[in-house]
Design a protein around this motif. Structure first.
Motif, mmCIF file in Angstrom:
data_model
loop_
_atom_site.group_PDB
_atom_site.id
_atom_site.type_symbol
_atom_site.label_atom_id
_atom_site.label_comp_id
_atom_site.label_asym_id
_atom_site.label_seq_id
_atom_site.Cartn_x
_atom_site.Cartn_y
_atom_site.Cartn_z
ATOM 1 N N LEU A 1 0.831 -1.197 0.000
ATOM 2 C CA LEU A 1 0.000 0.000 0.000
ATOM 3 C C LEU A 1 0.870 1.254 0.000
ATOM 4 C CD1 LEU A 1 -2.462 -1.156 2.792
ATOM 5 C CD2 LEU A 1 -2.881 -1.236 0.319
ATOM 6 N N VAL A 2 0.348 2.327 -0.559
ATOM 7 C CA VAL A 2 1.010 3.624 -0.457
ATOM 8 C C VAL A 2 0.748 4.162 0.947
ATOM 9 C CG1 VAL A 2 1.152 5.962 -1.379
ATOM 10 C CG2 VAL A 2 0.636 4.038 -2.905
ATOM 11 N N PRO A 3 1.765 4.547 1.709
ATOM 12 C CA PRO A 3 1.524 5.095 3.051
ATOM 13 C C PRO A 3 0.618 6.329 2.975
ATOM 14 C CG PRO A 3 3.861 4.663 2.704
ATOM 15 C CD PRO A 3 3.199 4.499 1.372
ATOM 16 N N PRO A 4 -0.213 6.541 3.991
ATOM 17 C CA PRO A 4 -1.169 7.659 3.921
ATOM 18 C C PRO A 4 -0.505 9.012 3.711
ATOM 19 C CG PRO A 4 -1.076 6.706 6.140
ATOM 20 C CD PRO A 4 -0.364 5.773 5.227
ATOM 21 N N GLU A 5 0.693 9.200 4.268
ATOM 22 C CA GLU A 5 1.385 10.484 4.123
ATOM 23 C C GLU A 5 1.821 10.738 2.675
ATOM 24 O OE1 GLU A 5 2.238 8.084 6.213
ATOM 25 O OE2 GLU A 5 1.463 8.894 8.114
ATOM 26 N N GLU A 6 1.948 9.669 1.877
ATOM 27 C CA GLU A 6 2.377 9.809 0.496
ATOM 28 C C GLU A 6 1.231 9.609 -0.500
ATOM 29 O OE1 GLU A 6 5.566 7.062 -0.154
ATOM 30 O OE2 GLU A 6 6.575 7.562 1.738
ATOM 31 N N ALA A 7 0.092 9.165 -0.029
ATOM 32 C CA ALA A 7 -1.024 8.830 -0.914
ATOM 33 C C ALA A 7 -1.740 10.093 -1.400
ATOM 34 C CB ALA A 7 -2.006 7.917 -0.175
ATOM 35 N N PRO A 8 -2.213 10.088 -2.656
ATOM 36 C CA PRO A 8 -2.958 11.250 -3.161
ATOM 37 C C PRO A 8 -4.328 11.354 -2.480
ATOM 38 C CG PRO A 8 -3.016 9.456 -4.752
ATOM 39 C CD PRO A 8 -2.067 9.029 -3.674
ATOM 40 N N THR A 9 -4.784 12.572 -2.286
ATOM 41 C CA THR A 9 -6.095 12.772 -1.674
ATOM 42 C C THR A 9 -7.179 12.356 -2.663
ATOM 43 O OG1 THR A 9 -6.353 15.038 -2.470
ATOM 44 C CG2 THR A 9 -5.224 14.710 -0.336
ATOM 45 N N LEU A 10 -8.329 11.956 -2.125
ATOM 46 C CA LEU A 10 -9.432 11.567 -2.993
ATOM 47 C C LEU A 10 -9.932 12.768 -3.798
ATOM 48 C CD1 LEU A 10 -10.942 9.080 -3.796
ATOM 49 C CD2 LEU A 10 -12.615 9.521 -2.007
ATOM 50 N N ALA A 11 -9.790 13.971 -3.228
ATOM 51 C CA ALA A 11 -10.193 15.180 -3.955
ATOM 52 C C ALA A 11 -9.371 15.337 -5.229
ATOM 53 C CB ALA A 11 -10.030 16.402 -3.059
#
Length: 282
Positions: free
Chosen positions: A125-135
């Motif tokens: 998984l992409v870590p949350p700090e590096e993941a793109p926002t759903l927006a």
């Protein structure tokens, strides 16, 4: 929809009209109908207010019967089905203009020890700090500005955890009080946001596509272990089936340290509107 976490908490703060009767306010929104997660969350608030504090919700099952009017407050009537030694059951009917729009059954349990096992958390998984926002994902996929998403959903921080579009990091966009019942209600609210979209992914369609008329039909949520809705949760989603203009999807919610805290199942309307099914299936 709530533009901030403070707005969401206020939305979940129901007005008590009488014994076991509550009224839920409506947020400012451009939506044509009430968001299903809002009704789920408010109904759970009403049910939980009638329960002894030491008992916690472990499951809920709700049916969406009519579209809710975003301009009219929703009234919630709680029926105390049973209070046993270990479990309590409640039924909640939500109505507008004396017409039922939703009903829910919820079960609560006094915590007790027992056997324990669970599925492992997905990896890669992409870590949350590096993941793109759903927006930002929404903007790229639909061409609509990310600000349009944030006007409705800024109370939640949602990020894409995998390119498959089936896994999301999700949390409340701010700090919540320690009340476990409130965390359960916030999770109920959030659990309806992306799940139906999982049944569209195999067909290359996203929620918001004008060729599809989507709506939640029923929603079930099981709470397995304690969690905080203001800390990162992985929402792992799948859709085993779509047929008859309905999509069925399931979800698992894991804490960031890999603990399975909740499971979700939902069936929703995904009625084609101007979609060439032969072309789509071919």
């Amino acid at each position: 929809m709530p533009e901030s976490l403070e707005d969401l908490v206020e939305l979940l703060d129901l007005e008590k009209l009488d014994a076991d009767v509550y009224r839920g306010r409506q947020p400012q929104t451009s939506a044509q109908r009430v968001f299903g997660g809002q009704v789920l969350g408010q109904a759970l608030v009403a049910a939980s207010d009638t329960i002894e504090p030491e008992r916690v919700v472990h499951s809920l099952h709700g049916y969406f019967l009519r579209p809710g009017d975003t301009a009219v407050p929703i009234e919630y009537q709680v029926e105390r089905i049973r209070d046993g030694k270990s479990f309590s059951s409640r039924r909640v009917v939500a109505s507008q203009r004396d017409r039922t729009i939703f009903y829910m059954s919820a079960s609560y349990q006094r915590p007790e020890p027992g056997l324990d096992h669970s599925d492992p958390m997905p990896t890669d998984l992409v870590p949350p700090e590096e993941a793109p926002t759903l927006a930002s994902v929404f903007e790229q996929a639909s061409g609509r500005k990310a600000e349009d998403w944030n006007k409705e959903w800024a109370a939640l921080d949602v990020r894409l955890a995998a390119l498959s579009g089936r896994q999301f990091w999700i949390r409340a966009a701010g700090k919540l009080p320690g009340d476990s019942a409130l965390h359960a209600c916030v999770l109920a609210y959030a659990s309806d946001l992306t799940l139906l979209g999982a049944s569209l992914l195999p067909h290359g369609i996203i929620i918001g596509d004008k060729r599809i008329q989507p709506a939640s039909l029923d929603h079930a949520l099981w709470f397995h272990r304690p969690f905080r809705a203001d800390e990162w949760l992985l929402y792992d989603q799948a859709s085993p089936s779509a047929s008859g203009a309905r999509g069925f999807a399931t979800g698992r919610l894991f804490s960031s340290d890999g603990v399975l805290v909740a499971s979700v199942a939902q069936e929703g309307l995904i009625r084609p509107v101007g979609l060439d099914l032969e072309e789509e299936q071919g």
